[in-house]
Design an enzyme around this catalytic site. Structure first.
Site: not given
Ligand code: 0X9
Ligand code: ZN
Length: 473
Positions: A180, A183, A238, A311-312, A362, A384
């Site tokens: 992303h 980040e 992003r 992050s984060y 989520y 993160e």
């Molecule tokens: O939404 C995302 O891609 C990640 N958070 S972010 O704020 N860095 O964009 C989290 C992804 C986590 N999902 C899994 N580990 N499955």
């Molecule tokens: Zn990310």
């Protein structure tokens, strides 16, 4: 403690799944406000004005968002209580860029130890990787494993000690950052890991062991086009810069962390709308950046652990993202992740939460962890790191030092868990031939037959050897 609002998180993703085609404001019309989210209705309001929410995990409570200046009144009227954080983010962004560029021009901040005093533009990453290779060609190989959509090189660094007979059996670690674009801290942490491995080799027994016994493949910038754009145009961009589905600026880009080909597009955790921040692309691995990382990983038979560094939010996540069901490797993922969190905690008491993506934050579909674990069967994490995308440069050193022991632990764990210790003839197999060699040495009373490390030979050494032999560690 702020309560977690799973329903609110789901509402945000549902809202983005049907993302309304709203163009982002011109940078001079952007404002950063802090709003207070009370419920799913507030998230719908944010989505309706095209707010770029600056968080991965939206909880009930305050959150920062980039909005059009004209939307602030709407947010106020809807009861989100907007408070101005930055009335001129374009100028703030320019100042960050000018400061970093001026330091580069003066030749500052590029040395082996002071590089982490401020953010670095893309070219500085490329330059530093090649500088590391030039400094320690015996330990470092920089190689291009693909090209981005705008034809920038995708560079990886392989760090390992010069080959010897045991080299083919070294377990490998793959850590990538800058999936992303906004980040900016994780690639700094990845480079700090590289520098530590290189500088520590021959000077520190722990690091020397990790470079001798493990092959490290580090990809500091997986999304160079997005990163460049986040320096030149929009600090909080992003996605990548794919134009394939783009009609206007608002529909440019694919979320690389929704583009991996395992259960791609299978739940609400990604979007089919190019206007969404979580647009999954037109097909699994449609993007050259994710396809190149897939090919790199598949070319590494010794790959045992992966981390997609983001992050984060102070989290350590793992599969599954696409379903709330526990994965067969849930307990090992949790144990190793908990150890990483303990190591982070020891630095200054920051308490990282560890758990599967779906239930800890989520639902996602097409995220890196699910493909690395689901397809390759290896441990795969998402960091993160930190508490904001735009951490103060003065915090950088602390942030990269804080996560370093956990990153090093990836190597320590795979070396302990997967090295073929009973592979006495170094053919990368644990088999009858190794047993024959062991028994011969045991009968001769050779010191390397002391497999339990007790100082003398006993039946326990034979038991230990057989344990390693049969469990293929
Ligand atoms: O939404 C995302 O891609 C990640 N958070 S972010 O704020 N860095 O964009 C989290 C992804 C986590 N999902 C899994 N580990 N499955
Ligand atoms: Zn990310």
């Amino acid at each position: 403690m702020i309560s977690r609002m799973v329903t609110v998180g789901l509402a945000l993703l549902a809202a983005s799944a049907s993302a309304t085609p709203i163009e982002p404001p011109a940078p001079e019309n952007e404002r950063i406000v802090r709003v207070t989210v009370r419920d799913a209705g507030d998230l719908a309001t944010l989505a309706a004005v095209g707010a770029n929410v600056l968080a991965c995990e939206v909880r009930n409570g305050p959150v920062a968002a980039v909005v059009h200046a004209d939307s602030i009144g709407v947010l106020d009227a809807a009861g989100l209580a907007p408070v101005m954080i930055d009335a001129n983010p374009a100028q703030t962004h320019r100042a960050v860029r000018d400061r970093a560029m001026a330091a580069m021009t003066r030749g500052e901040g590029g040395g082996p130890t002071d590089w982490w005093s401020d953010y670095k533009p893309l070219d500085a990453y490329y330059a530093k990787m090649y500088e590391m290779e030039a400094r320690r060609p015996d330990l470092v190989e920089v190689f291009e494993f693909g090209r981005s959509i705008e034809d920038r090189p995708l560079l990886a660094m392989r760090i390992t000690a010069p080959s010897d007979a045991s080299a083919p059996c070294r377990p490998a670690v793959l850590m990538n950052s800058l999936t992303h674009a906004r980040e900016w801290v994780p690639p700094m942490a990845n480079m700090y890991l590289a520098e530590t491995l290189i500088n520590g080799y021959g000077n520190d027994a722990y690091i020397t062991g990790l470079v001798d016994d493990v092959e490290w493949v580090l990809v500091p910038v997986l999304n160079p086009d997005g990163y460049e754009y986040s320096w030149t145009d929009r600090r909080f961009w992003r996605k990548n810069r794919s134009m394939e589905s783009a009609v206007t600026e608002g529909s440019v880009g694919v979320d690389l962390n929704r583009n991996y080909g395992f259960e791609w597009g299978s739940n609400v955790g990604s979007s089919s709308s190019p206007w969404s921040q979580t647009f999954r692309g037109t097909a699994p691995f449609s993007e050259p950046e994710t396809a190149a990382l897939r090919d790199l990983a598949e070319s590494m038979p010794q790959l045992r652990i992966h981390n997609d560094m983001h992050s984060y939010s102070e989290l350590i996540l793992f599969a599954w993202g696409y379903t709330p069901e526990p994965s067969p490797l849930q307990s090992l993922h949790q144990t190793v992740g908990d150890e990483m969190a303990d190591l982070i905690d020891q630095y200054r008491g920051r308490s990282y939460e560890v758990g599967p993506g779906y239930t800890t934050i989520y639902p996602t579909s097409g995220a890196a962890n699910d493909w690395f674990y689901g397809r390759l069967g290896i441990l795969s994490y998402t960091y993160e790191l930190g508490r904001r995308f735009d951490e103060q440069p003065s915090e950088m050193r602390v942030l990269v030092e804080e996560s370093l022991p956990a990153s090093l632990y990836h190597g320590e764990f795979v070396a302990d868990y997967y090295t073929f210790r009973a592979d006495l003839n170094r053919d990368c197999q644990h088999d009858f031939f190794d047993l024959t060699i062991f028994l011969e040495r045991f009968v001769q009373g050779a010191s390397d037959a002391d497999f339990d490390g007790s100082g003398d030979l006993s039946i326990q050494d034979v038991v230990n050897f057989l344990d390693f032999l049969t469990t293929r560690r």
